[in-house]
Write a protein that holds these residues in place. Structure first.
Motif, PDB file in Angstrom:
ATOM      1  N   GLN A  92       0.665  -1.213   0.110  1.00 15.67           N
ATOM      2  CA  GLN A  92       0.108   0.017  -0.081  1.00 15.67           C
ATOM      3  C   GLN A  92       0.849   1.334   0.129  1.00 15.67           C
ATOM      4  O   GLN A  92       0.657   2.365  -0.551  1.00 15.67           O
ATOM      5  N   GLU A  93       1.970   1.336   0.550  1.00 16.78           N
ATOM      6  CA  GLU A  93       2.993   2.209   0.747  1.00 16.78           C
ATOM      7  C   GLU A  93       3.367   2.399  -0.506  1.00 16.78           C
ATOM      8  O   GLU A  93       3.665   3.687  -1.123  1.00 16.78           O
ATOM      9  N   ARG A  95       2.455   1.809  -3.548  1.00 18.54           N
ATOM     10  CA  ARG A  95       1.143   2.229  -4.463  1.00 18.54           C
ATOM     11  C   ARG A  95       1.110   3.688  -4.292  1.00 18.54           C
ATOM     12  O   ARG A  95       0.895   4.508  -5.030  1.00 18.54           O
ATOM     13  N   ARG A  96       1.242   4.118  -2.887  1.00 22.81           N
ATOM     14  CA  ARG A  96       1.086   5.675  -2.524  1.00 22.81           C
ATOM     15  C   ARG A  96       2.131   6.231  -3.064  1.00 22.81           C
ATOM     16  O   ARG A  96       1.859   7.625  -3.848  1.00 22.81           O
ATOM     17  N   ARG A 119      -4.817  -8.959  -2.554  1.00 23.98           N
ATOM     18  CA  ARG A 119      -5.791  -8.116  -1.753  1.00 23.98           C
ATOM     19  C   ARG A 119      -5.420  -6.668  -1.721  1.00 23.98           C
ATOM     20  O   ARG A 119      -6.080  -5.687  -1.829  1.00 23.98           O
ATOM     21  N   ASN A 120      -4.075  -6.654  -1.920  1.00 22.46           N
ATOM     22  CA  ASN A 120      -3.633  -5.279  -1.528  1.00 22.46           C
ATOM     23  C   ASN A 120      -3.035  -4.280  -2.700  1.00 22.46           C
ATOM     24  O   ASN A 120      -2.754  -3.380  -2.843  1.00 22.46           O
ATOM     25  N   GLY A 121      -3.478  -4.940  -3.920  1.00 22.95           N
ATOM     26  CA  GLY A 121      -3.561  -4.509  -5.179  1.00 22.95           C
ATOM     27  C   GLY A 121      -2.310  -4.577  -6.135  1.00 22.95           C
ATOM     28  O   GLY A 121      -2.043  -3.789  -6.961  1.00 22.95           O
TER      29      GLY A 121
END
Length: 209
Positions: A92-93, A95-96, A119-121
């Motif tokens: 997630q980080e 991706r951010r 799940r986290n993309g």
């Protein structure tokens, strides 16, 4: 992300005296359709120059270019994506930092990690090492082709099999359900990089029929 079949990762220790761009261009001309810069030893300054050269090469041949681990370098050269491991920043980080359009790949060694990445993309996952390999300093026990079968049944995002894959065992990997293969030493360490790449690409293409 764009579909791919044969993924090559750099490994300069396997081709002393031959340039990185020469080797990777021969691989692309042979049928490799996505490349990754993986370099655990160079300084950031040297890594940046290598990334610039490979990004230009990938753009010339219209194939995606991925940078392993170094998100800052990937962003600096406009790489198409980054590939991270289980000990790197959480997905997630990543991706951010890189934004919605950058490809993110994640190395996985067991089904729980694959499910979490999905799940986290993650855009794709690496599945391996399938066989024992000398290409990575951090030793992970081979997951064998049974992990490919688990992922094939469970995961919806693309996955690529990696780790110790050679011409003599690639069919075993494909028979287990893999449709995308990642190779390091068998390609970049070959005397005729283009010919070996073409052979592997042909085997994958035949398996997809």
């Amino acid at each position: 992300m764009r579909e791919f079949s044969l993924y090559a990762i750099t490994g300069e220790a396997f081709h002393p005296g031959r340039s990185l761009t020469e080797i990777m261009e021969e691989a692309i001309l042979g049928g490799v359709d996505i490349i990754q810069l993986r370099d655990k030893k160079s300084s950031k300054k040297v890594l940046l120059e290598k990334a610039k050269a490979l990004k230009a090469l990938a753009t010339k041949h219209n194939v995606p270019f991925i940078v392993n681990d170094h998100i800052d370098v990937a962003l600096a050269v406009g790489a198409d994506g980054v590939h991270v491991g289980q000990d790197d920043l959480p997905l997630q980080e990543v991706r951010r930092i890189v934004g919605p359009d950058t490809i993110i790949g994640v190395s996985t060694h067991k089904l729980e990690e694959a499910l979490e990445a999905e799940r986290n993309g993650a855009d794709y996952i690496g599945v391996g090492p399938i066989f024992s390999t000398q290409s990575k300093e951090d030793v992970v026990d081979p997951v064998t082709t049974s992990y490919i079968q688990e992922v094939k049944k469970t995961i919806q995002i693309p996955f690529v099999a990696i780790g110790g894959i050679k011409r003599h065992n690639v069919q075993e990997v494909l028979d287990a359900g893999a449709e995308r293969i990642c190779v390091i030493s068998e390609i970049v360490g070959a005397e005729d990089v283009r010919a070996v790449s073409a052979e592997l690409a042909a085997v994958i293409k035949e398996a997809k029929k």
